[in-house]
Motif scaffolding. Structure first.
Motif, mmCIF file in Angstrom:
data_model
loop_
_atom_site.group_PDB
_atom_site.id
_atom_site.type_symbol
_atom_site.label_atom_id
_atom_site.label_comp_id
_atom_site.label_asym_id
_atom_site.label_seq_id
_atom_site.Cartn_x
_atom_site.Cartn_y
_atom_site.Cartn_z
ATOM 1 N N LEU A 6 63.786 30.354 20.797
ATOM 2 C CA LEU A 6 64.866 31.097 20.153
ATOM 3 C C LEU A 6 65.175 32.328 20.999
ATOM 4 O O LEU A 6 64.311 33.173 21.232
ATOM 5 C CB LEU A 6 64.475 31.523 18.740
ATOM 6 C CG LEU A 6 65.575 32.222 17.928
ATOM 7 C CD1 LEU A 6 66.730 31.262 17.653
ATOM 8 C CD2 LEU A 6 65.020 32.771 16.621
ATOM 9 N N HIS A 8 67.348 35.609 21.000
ATOM 10 C CA HIS A 8 68.004 36.333 19.901
ATOM 11 C C HIS A 8 68.215 37.810 20.245
ATOM 12 O O HIS A 8 67.519 38.388 21.072
ATOM 13 C CB HIS A 8 67.134 36.232 18.634
ATOM 14 C CG HIS A 8 65.761 36.838 18.793
ATOM 15 N ND1 HIS A 8 65.494 38.164 18.511
ATOM 16 C CD2 HIS A 8 64.594 36.297 19.234
ATOM 17 C CE1 HIS A 8 64.219 38.412 18.761
ATOM 18 N NE2 HIS A 8 63.645 37.298 19.201
ATOM 19 N N ALA A 28 69.408 28.742 19.456
ATOM 20 C CA ALA A 28 68.217 27.988 19.090
ATOM 21 C C ALA A 28 68.132 26.728 19.942
ATOM 22 O O ALA A 28 69.123 26.008 20.110
ATOM 23 C CB ALA A 28 68.261 27.624 17.607
ATOM 24 N N LEU A 43 69.966 32.817 12.279
ATOM 25 C CA LEU A 43 69.121 31.859 12.986
ATOM 26 C C LEU A 43 67.651 32.245 12.950
ATOM 27 O O LEU A 43 66.773 31.369 12.934
ATOM 28 C CB LEU A 43 69.603 31.691 14.430
ATOM 29 C CG LEU A 43 70.623 30.551 14.653
ATOM 30 C CD1 LEU A 43 71.876 30.749 13.825
ATOM 31 C CD2 LEU A 43 70.965 30.406 16.130
ATOM 32 N N PHE A 47 65.119 29.356 11.593
ATOM 33 C CA PHE A 47 64.228 28.673 12.526
ATOM 34 C C PHE A 47 62.932 29.441 12.757
ATOM 35 O O PHE A 47 62.913 30.674 12.746
ATOM 36 C CB PHE A 47 64.918 28.482 13.884
ATOM 37 C CG PHE A 47 66.130 27.602 13.840
ATOM 38 C CD1 PHE A 47 66.000 26.232 13.737
ATOM 39 C CD2 PHE A 47 67.403 28.148 13.903
ATOM 40 C CE1 PHE A 47 67.121 25.404 13.698
ATOM 41 C CE2 PHE A 47 68.532 27.347 13.866
ATOM 42 C CZ PHE A 47 68.391 25.967 13.765
ATOM 43 N N ALA A 49 60.234 29.599 15.847
ATOM 44 C CA ALA A 49 60.192 29.173 17.245
ATOM 45 C C ALA A 49 58.799 29.302 17.845
ATOM 46 O O ALA A 49 58.075 30.261 17.568
ATOM 47 C CB ALA A 49 61.184 29.994 18.067
ATOM 48 N N SER A 52 59.957 32.796 22.005
ATOM 49 C CA SER A 52 61.194 33.525 21.777
ATOM 50 C C SER A 52 61.470 34.483 22.932
ATOM 51 O O SER A 52 60.557 34.880 23.664
ATOM 52 C CB SER A 52 61.141 34.299 20.460
ATOM 53 O OG SER A 52 60.158 35.316 20.520
#
Length: 439
Positions: A6, A8, A28, A43, A47, A49, A52
């Motif tokens: 992920l 982000h 993602a 997200l 999710f 992960a 990340s």
């Protein structure tokens, strides 16, 4: 849902057809595929992960696509400067015959991959000798390379395969690699209309089309090349290809600098794409490709660096800046805008390779090739517009993280799949003997 990766917190420039920018967004990724793009808050809740990347204060965008290069020419970087294309070819062909081997190509491609990953380039179309060594090297590093057999009728081919044996050799290669798959397709390279006869070109193109391969060829790189082909065959390079029925949506021309109006119309009519290499074209004195006219005609145009002999770097962002600037020299500052130049290095580059359904933008269902560009630098503040920032202010060195097929190849500016020190040490050469590369 559990996913692999992920990314982000940064602003996500998707480069989709609408030019969507997701502020404080996220991407993602699972099993090498983008499964969602949207607000980070959404997200991060949706999710979980395994890995990340915090991209706060950064710009997240598709990985850059180099649509024309010769990666192992890093071997000769700085050895053919300030010469014409023809002078360049005379020198380089001689050196290649002396220096190239699978071992040297491996070392040179490893250097090129390290340079490319650092500059945010996630895939490249590579025309060169010993492509099997290049492909193996890229695969080991987790980097996306598009390559295949090259056809070039010269007295001493660097790979030692006589021209009369090349069709059978290329057929075996194409059979072994199999059909296209997401993010990859077979490729065949026909060097040019001045190193291959019309009959040889026809044979090579027919073989490529039998396997559904992309066909990549140098064409109309400068006026001397055009004149040479015209004297020899009575037609200019693009005219010749068109007369032979060789143009088409499976063909990508490198350079296309010296074009007439009817030739541009032929490219548009046949769906033939162009790899624009502005830095190399300027450095070799070839001229400036008529990119605004190509775009107006509906021709797909990607960006390339060419090899590191004629451009000295594999920095696609440098080509973005040059493409956005050089076409304004005619007096029209809108000739190629920032957004168009960035698109040529991403989605349009992927489309030029026939891979636009899989690469070039950050959209669910596409392969997860993306980069994180750090905006925490004086030359990038304030960042009012992401297209402008990328085209006119950013440098390859601003790339912080590089992801290919969902695998992190560079994190926090540290390569994760290559021993960079070992790569550089292989080229710790004395100035007195720069032509020998340790195997």
């Amino acid at each position: 849902m559990n996913i692999d990766l992920l990314v982000h917190g940064g602003d996500v420039l998707t480069v989709d057809d609408a030019g969507t920018v997701v502020r404080d967004g996220a991407v993602a990724v699972h099993e090498g595929e983008i499964v969602a793009v949207g607000p980070a808050e959404e997200l991060c809740t949706r999710f979980t992960a395994n890995e990340s990347i915090d991209a706060a204060g950064c710009l997240v965008l598709p990985g850059l696509v180099n649509t024309h290069t010769h990666l192992a020419m890093t071997l000769l970087r700085g050895r053919a400067d300030d010469v014409t294309l023809q002078g360049f070819l005379e020198r380089v062909l001689r050196w290649e015959a002396e220096l190239l081997s699978p071992e040297n190509v491996t070392a040179a491609v490893r250097l090129a991959v390290a340079e490319s990953v650092r500059a945010g380039v996630t895939s490249a179309l590579d025309m060169y000798w010993f492509h099997e060594a290049a492909e193996r090297t890229a695969r080991e590093a987790g980097w996306r390379l598009h390559t295949g057999p090259t056809f070039m009728d010269v007295p001493e081919p660097a790979d030692g395969i006589a021209y009369e044996d090349r069709l059978a050799w290329a057929r075996r290669d194409l059979e072994a690699r199999g059909p296209a798959r997401p993010g990859h397709r077979p490729v065949l390279f026909a060097h040019s209309a001045y190193t291959l006869s019309p009959g040889q070109l026809t044979e090579a193109f027919a073989l490529a089309r039998e396997f559904g391969a992309l066909i990549h060829i140098h064409a109309a790189e400068n006026a001397t090349e055009v004149a040479t082909v015209e004297v020899r065959y009575g037609k200019r390079p693009v005219e010749l290809l068109d007369s032979l029925g060789l143009l088409g949506p499976d063909v990508l021309l490198a350079h296309a600098v010296d074009l007439t109006g009817p030739e541009i119309a032929a490219l548009a009519r046949t769906g033939t794409a162009v790899a624009h290499c502005p830095v190399s074209n300027l450095k070799l004195g070839c001229g400036i490709a008529p990119v605004p006219r190509l775009l107006s005609a509906g021709v797909t145009v990607g960006l390339g660096t060419d090899g590191a002999v004629s451009s000295n770097t594999l920095d696609v962002l440098g080509a973005v800046r040059q493409a956005a600037l050089v076409h304004k020299a005619g007096g029209d500052p809108t000739a190629v805008g920032a957004e168009q130049a960035v698109r040529m290095a991403t989605l349009e580059g992927a489309r030029a390779l026939g891979l636009g359904e899989h690469l070039g933008s950050l959209e669910a269902g596409k392969r997860a090739d993306l980069i994180v560009l750090d905006l925490d630098a004086p030359h990038l503040r304030p960042a009012h517009d992401p297209w402008s920032t990328l085209a006119y202010a950013a440098h390859g060195a601003d790339v912080r993280d590089t992801v290919v097929d969902g695998r992190v190849l560079m994190r926090d500016r540290r390569l994760t799949t290559l021993d960079e020190r070992a790569v550089l040490d292989a080229f710790a050469l004395s100035p007195e003997q720069p032509q020998v590369v340790p195997a």
